[in-house]
Design a protein around this motif. Sequence first.
Motif, PDB file in Angstrom:
ATOM      1  N   MET A   1      80.376 125.711 -47.247  1.00 13.75           N
ATOM      2  CA  MET A   1      79.993 126.081 -48.578  1.00 13.75           C
ATOM      3  C   MET A   1      80.310 127.550 -48.834  1.00 13.75           C
ATOM      4  N   VAL A   2      80.002 128.381 -47.839  1.00 19.41           N
ATOM      5  CA  VAL A   2      80.279 129.813 -47.984  1.00 19.41           C
ATOM      6  C   VAL A   2      81.782 130.051 -48.112  1.00 19.41           C
ATOM      7  N   ASN A   3      82.558 129.409 -47.250  1.00 22.40           N
ATOM      8  CA  ASN A   3      84.017 129.574 -47.319  1.00 22.40           C
ATOM      9  C   ASN A   3      84.581 129.097 -48.648  1.00 22.40           C
ATOM     10  N   LEU A   4      84.024 128.005 -49.171  1.00 25.43           N
ATOM     11  CA  LEU A   4      84.464 127.496 -50.474  1.00 25.43           C
ATOM     12  C   LEU A   4      84.175 128.517 -51.571  1.00 25.43           C
ATOM     13  N   PHE A   5      82.986 129.084 -51.544  1.00 23.95           N
ATOM     14  CA  PHE A   5      82.623 130.089 -52.541  1.00 23.95           C
ATOM     15  C   PHE A   5      83.527 131.320 -52.422  1.00 23.95           C
ATOM     16  N   LEU A   6      83.720 131.813 -51.197  1.00 21.29           N
ATOM     17  CA  LEU A   6      84.559 132.998 -51.010  1.00 21.29           C
ATOM     18  C   LEU A   6      85.994 132.760 -51.458  1.00 21.29           C
ATOM     19  N   ALA A   7      86.520 131.582 -51.181  1.00 14.89           N
ATOM     20  CA  ALA A   7      87.879 131.252 -51.638  1.00 14.89           C
ATOM     21  C   ALA A   7      87.941 131.232 -53.161  1.00 14.89           C
ATOM     22  N   SER A   8      86.909 130.698 -53.786  1.00 15.46           N
ATOM     23  CA  SER A   8      86.856 130.656 -55.248  1.00 15.46           C
ATOM     24  C   SER A   8      86.787 132.057 -55.842  1.00 15.46           C
ATOM     25  N   ARG A  10      87.960 134.836 -54.352  1.00  8.74           N
ATOM     26  CA  ARG A  10      89.280 135.450 -54.124  1.00  8.74           C
ATOM     27  C   ARG A  10      90.301 134.971 -55.159  1.00  8.74           C
ATOM     28  N   GLU A  11      90.230 133.693 -55.516  1.00  6.39           N
ATOM     29  CA  GLU A  11      91.178 133.115 -56.469  1.00  6.39           C
ATOM     30  C   GLU A  11      90.776 133.385 -57.912  1.00  6.39           C
ATOM     31  N   GLY A  12      89.569 133.911 -58.115  1.00  5.35           N
ATOM     32  CA  GLY A  12      89.096 134.176 -59.477  1.00  5.35           C
ATOM     33  C   GLY A  12      88.708 132.917 -60.236  1.00  5.35           C
ATOM     34  N   THR A  13      88.398 131.846 -59.504  1.00  2.00           N
ATOM     35  CA  THR A  13      88.106 130.561 -60.156  1.00  2.00           C
ATOM     36  C   THR A  13      86.645 130.139 -60.025  1.00  2.00           C
ATOM     37  N   TRP A  14      85.791 131.017 -59.485  1.00  2.00           N
ATOM     38  CA  TRP A  14      84.423 130.594 -59.188  1.00  2.00           C
ATOM     39  C   TRP A  14      83.663 130.164 -60.438  1.00  2.00           C
ATOM     40  N   LYS A  15      83.874 130.819 -61.568  1.00  2.94           N
ATOM     41  CA  LYS A  15      83.171 130.410 -62.793  1.00  2.94           C
ATOM     42  C   LYS A  15      83.688 129.059 -63.296  1.00  2.94           C
ATOM     43  N   SER A  16      85.008 128.891 -63.300  1.00  2.00           N
ATOM     44  CA  SER A  16      85.574 127.643 -63.818  1.00  2.00           C
ATOM     45  C   SER A  16      85.299 126.458 -62.899  1.00  2.00           C
ATOM     46  N   GLN A  17      84.956 126.733 -61.625  1.00  2.65           N
ATOM     47  CA  GLN A  17      84.649 125.658 -60.690  1.00  2.65           C
ATOM     48  C   GLN A  17      83.177 125.257 -60.731  1.00  2.65           C
ATOM     49  N   GLY A  18      82.417 125.859 -61.621  1.00  5.03           N
ATOM     50  CA  GLY A  18      81.037 125.429 -61.824  1.00  5.03           C
ATOM     51  C   GLY A  18      79.982 126.149 -61.007  1.00  5.03           C
ATOM     52  N   TRP A  19      80.352 127.230 -60.314  1.00  3.25           N
ATOM     53  CA  TRP A  19      79.337 127.997 -59.602  1.00  3.25           C
ATOM     54  C   TRP A  19      78.417 128.649 -60.629  1.00  3.25           C
ATOM     55  N   ASP A  25      76.113 134.984 -55.628  1.00  2.00           N
ATOM     56  CA  ASP A  25      76.398 135.604 -54.339  1.00  2.00           C
ATOM     57  C   ASP A  25      75.135 135.708 -53.488  1.00  2.00           C
ATOM     58  N   TYR A  26      74.022 136.012 -54.119  1.00  4.06           N
ATOM     59  CA  TYR A  26      72.749 136.100 -53.405  1.00  4.06           C
ATOM     60  C   TYR A  26      72.366 134.728 -52.834  1.00  4.06           C
ATOM     61  N   ALA A  27      72.464 133.693 -53.649  1.00  4.31           N
ATOM     62  CA  ALA A  27      72.088 132.342 -53.216  1.00  4.31           C
ATOM     63  C   ALA A  27      72.976 131.846 -52.081  1.00  4.31           C
ATOM     64  N   VAL A  28      74.265 132.085 -52.179  1.00  6.42           N
ATOM     65  CA  VAL A  28      75.187 131.643 -51.128  1.00  6.42           C
ATOM     66  C   VAL A  28      74.917 132.406 -49.826  1.00  6.42           C
ATOM     67  N   SER A  29      74.614 133.702 -49.932  1.00  6.12           N
ATOM     68  CA  SER A  29      74.316 134.467 -48.715  1.00  6.12           C
ATOM     69  C   SER A  29      73.031 133.967 -48.066  1.00  6.12           C
ATOM     70  N   LYS A  30      72.051 133.580 -48.861  1.00  2.00           N
ATOM     71  CA  LYS A  30      70.797 133.051 -48.310  1.00  2.00           C
ATOM     72  C   LYS A  30      71.030 131.679 -47.675  1.00  2.00           C
ATOM     73  N   LEU A  31      71.893 130.879 -48.247  1.00  2.00           N
ATOM     74  CA  LEU A  31      72.258 129.594 -47.656  1.00  2.00           C
ATOM     75  C   LEU A  31      72.843 129.813 -46.266  1.00  2.00           C
ATOM     76  N   ALA A  32      73.761 130.776 -46.155  1.00  2.00           N
ATOM     77  CA  ALA A  32      74.383 131.069 -44.864  1.00  2.00           C
ATOM     78  C   ALA A  32      73.351 131.589 -43.870  1.00  2.00           C
ATOM     79  N   LEU A  33      72.478 132.465 -44.312  1.00  2.00           N
ATOM     80  CA  LEU A  33      71.451 133.019 -43.429  1.00  2.00           C
ATOM     81  C   LEU A  33      70.534 131.921 -42.903  1.00  2.00           C
ATOM     82  N   ASN A  34      70.081 131.037 -43.774  1.00  2.00           N
ATOM     83  CA  ASN A  34      69.186 129.954 -43.358  1.00  2.00           C
ATOM     84  C   ASN A  34      69.876 128.990 -42.401  1.00  2.00           C
ATOM     85  N   ALA A  35      71.128 128.666 -42.672  1.00  2.00           N
ATOM     86  CA  ALA A  35      71.871 127.757 -41.790  1.00  2.00           C
ATOM     87  C   ALA A  35      72.063 128.397 -40.415  1.00  2.00           C
TER      88      ALA A  35
END
Length: 107
Positions: A1-8, A10-19, A25-35
């Motif tokens: 999930m983190v890699n998917l977000f980071l790729a999005s 980098r590509e500038g597509t994170w908003k259009s992909q529905g994030w 960024d805070y939520a994804v970092s907390k997901l990684a920390l908890n995992a």
Amino acid sequence: MVNLFLASVREGTWKSQGWPETWTDYAVSKLALNAYSSVLAKRSQRFGLVVNCFCPGFTRTSMTGGEGTHTAVEAAELATRLALLPTEELPTGKFYISHNNVLRSKL
């Protein structure tokens, strides 16, 4: 999930992909920390170590613009109580959240 977000990002597509547009960024970092904490808990259990996550809840800080249900001191006191529990009283691999200054396990 983190890699998917980071790729999005980098590509500038994170908003259009529905994030989500807020706190993503805070939520994804907390997901990684908890995992990662869960992985560490499993690996460390044989050594008698306890690994958990703690969320202080909606705490009045500069990050929340001074909004929140409790002070940073109250959140720190609760985190300290959790950290000082004897290992035999504390399960490992859990996510704890403060709600009305009471600890609740979410896993």
